[in-house]
Enzyme design. Structure first.
Site, PDB file in Angstrom:
ATOM      1  N   MET A 193      -6.860 -21.394 -17.814  1.00  0.00           N
ATOM      2  CA  MET A 193      -6.876 -21.576 -19.262  1.00  0.00           C
ATOM      3  C   MET A 193      -6.303 -22.936 -19.631  1.00  0.00           C
ATOM      4  O   MET A 193      -5.218 -23.292 -19.186  1.00  0.00           O
ATOM      5  CB  MET A 193      -6.031 -20.484 -19.938  1.00  0.00           C
ATOM      6  CG  MET A 193      -6.590 -19.102 -19.823  1.00  0.00           C
ATOM      7  SD  MET A 193      -5.398 -17.834 -20.398  1.00  0.00           S
ATOM      8  CE  MET A 193      -4.457 -17.567 -18.885  1.00  0.00           C
ATOM      9  N   CYS A 224       2.815 -17.578 -27.266  1.00  0.00           N
ATOM     10  CA  CYS A 224       1.671 -17.866 -26.394  1.00  0.00           C
ATOM     11  C   CYS A 224       1.272 -16.625 -25.606  1.00  0.00           C
ATOM     12  O   CYS A 224       0.085 -16.319 -25.475  1.00  0.00           O
ATOM     13  CB  CYS A 224       2.010 -19.014 -25.442  1.00  0.00           C
ATOM     14  SG  CYS A 224       0.681 -19.423 -24.282  1.00  0.00           S
ATOM     15  N   CYS A 252       4.897 -27.006 -22.720  1.00  0.00           N
ATOM     16  CA  CYS A 252       3.819 -27.824 -22.167  1.00  0.00           C
ATOM     17  C   CYS A 252       3.370 -28.918 -23.117  1.00  0.00           C
ATOM     18  O   CYS A 252       3.157 -30.049 -22.705  1.00  0.00           O
ATOM     19  CB  CYS A 252       2.638 -26.942 -21.782  1.00  0.00           C
ATOM     20  SG  CYS A 252       1.226 -27.861 -21.126  1.00  0.00           S
TER      21      CYS A 252
END
Length: 396
Positions: free
Chosen positions: A68, A133, A230
């Site tokens: 992903m 997330c 990230c």
């Protein structure tokens, strides 16, 4: 030839003995049943998801991987390095002989994770985007894509958690590795998500995961664990945040109301913070370091106090909202349990009381330090993760 076969048999036996404690002994019936089940493993290019895929293969499942991409910022060594992660995930898939699918969830991530992240910081709170997330991407978008487009029976991830079925209901348990347990990040899962997800390394410790990866020649065996957020990568947090939210400078005050400095924005500071305050060298206050002890949002004032044990760093409890319970019902009366208000924190004994407005009031057995609005409070009953919510406020 005989020597070669003997050497091969020895290596095979040693490898089998090494991995069996971690993949469990399965009966022929179980292996046959698993062979009819398709599992899509979320492969990040890290060692945990790599070994998860390997273990599932050993357990007889039909295994495929899915990589992903959740962020569209320029990828290079300085930032997220998604290209390198994809390369590693593909190398592992090739080594294991499985298909690796790719999907871009950047739009979903922006709408459901990143905008939430910005709104929370804009409100002066300290959010945890990893939890959002997991809720919106890994156990919603990924799960739906795997089931609908790839016809998966299960998804699997490299999270250090376990699951258990009791009387037809699924529970989520802490991972066996206390240092790596990730149930804190997964408290938003409902039991239906837990039932549809396999966690192959949940009962393995991290050193053994790396050993298995090395034994199997997986390129990720010595890859560093990912840390931080990230989409920020190696950049300074303040530099990144200033691209999206305008700075709102204000004053820094002591708890007594004395102005001692200037801040560039409350969003850049969190409770308990010591570094980056730029207020040292004031001889009249002595040498004790300064800590953020509060934020006055109405006045845009950062309040700091001296000493790691300043009284205003401590809270007797908290109010949590936006609650999620794994069993989707949650407690209906006061109960004794434990809570974590940040990752890798020791369990805090507490009493949890449901409120008429749908929130919960949590009172600690002992005062706790730096309870931070915007972070998550996650509740446990022994090894079972009950669920959790967002810290709305602290109780002093």
């Amino acid at each position: 030839m005989r020597g070669y076969l003997l050497e091969f048999a020895t290596i095979f036996t040693e490898t089998l003995l090494f991995i069996m404690p971690y993949i469990h002994s399965l009966s022929a019936t179980e292996l046959a049943s698993n062979s009819q089940k398709k599992v899509i493993v979320g492969m990040s290019g890290g060692v945990d998801s790599s070994v998860s895929a390997y273990i599932l293969l050993q357990q007889g499942y039909q295994v495929e991987g899915l990589f992903m991409k959740n962020w569209e910022e320029d990828d290079n060594d300085e930032y997220c390095a998604a290209a390198d992660d994809l390369k590693d995930a593909q190398a592992v898939a090739d080594k294991l002989g499985i298909v690796l699918h790719q999907i871009n969830f950047a739009a979903e991530y922006w709408d459901n994770v990143f905008e939430y992240f910005l709104e929370e910081y804009k409100s002066g709170r300290t959010p945890n985007p990893d939890i959002m997330c997991n809720k919106e991407i890994k156990f919603k978008a990924f799960l739906e894509f795997a089931a609908e487009e790839l016809e998966a029976d299960y998804i699997a991830t490299g999270h250090y958690v376990r699951r258990r079925e009791v009387d037809g209901h699924w529970q989520m348990l802490r991972g066996m590795d206390d240092n790596k347990d990730q149930s804190y990040f997964l408290y938003t899962l409902g039991e239906q998500h837990v039932g549809q997800t396999l966690f192959p390394i949940g009962d393995i410790e991290k050193p053994q995961v790396r050993e298995i990866a090395q034994e199997q020649g997986l390129i990720t065996h010595d890859k560093k664990d990912s840390t931080g957020i990230c989409f920020i990568g190696e950049r300074k947090f303040t530099d990144f945040l200033s691209q999206y939210l305008p700075a709102q400078p204000g004053v820094i005050e002591t708890p007594e109301g004395q102005e001692i400095g200037q801040h560039q924005g409350l969003m850049y500071h969190t409770l308990g913070q010591r570094k980056g305050l730029m207020i040292g060298g004031m001889k009249e206050f002595g040498d004790d370091p300064w800590y953020v002890v509060d934020k006055d949002m109405a006045r845009n004032v950062l309040i700091v106090g001296q000493g790691a044990d300043h009284p205003r760093l401590y809270s007797n409890g908290l109010i949590a909202n936006q609650l999620h319970w794994v069993d989707r019902t949650g407690p209906t009366s006061p109960m004794k349990c434990s809570v974590k208000t940040r990752y890798r924190q020791e369990d805090i004994a507490c009493t949890l009381t449901p409120e008429p407005d749908g929130n919960v009031r949590v009172m600690f057995d002992e005062p706790q330090k730096a309870v931070t609005p915007g972070q998550s409070a996650v509740f446990y009953l022994n090894e079972v993760c009950l669920g959790g919510g967002i810290i709305e406020s602290y109780i002093r």
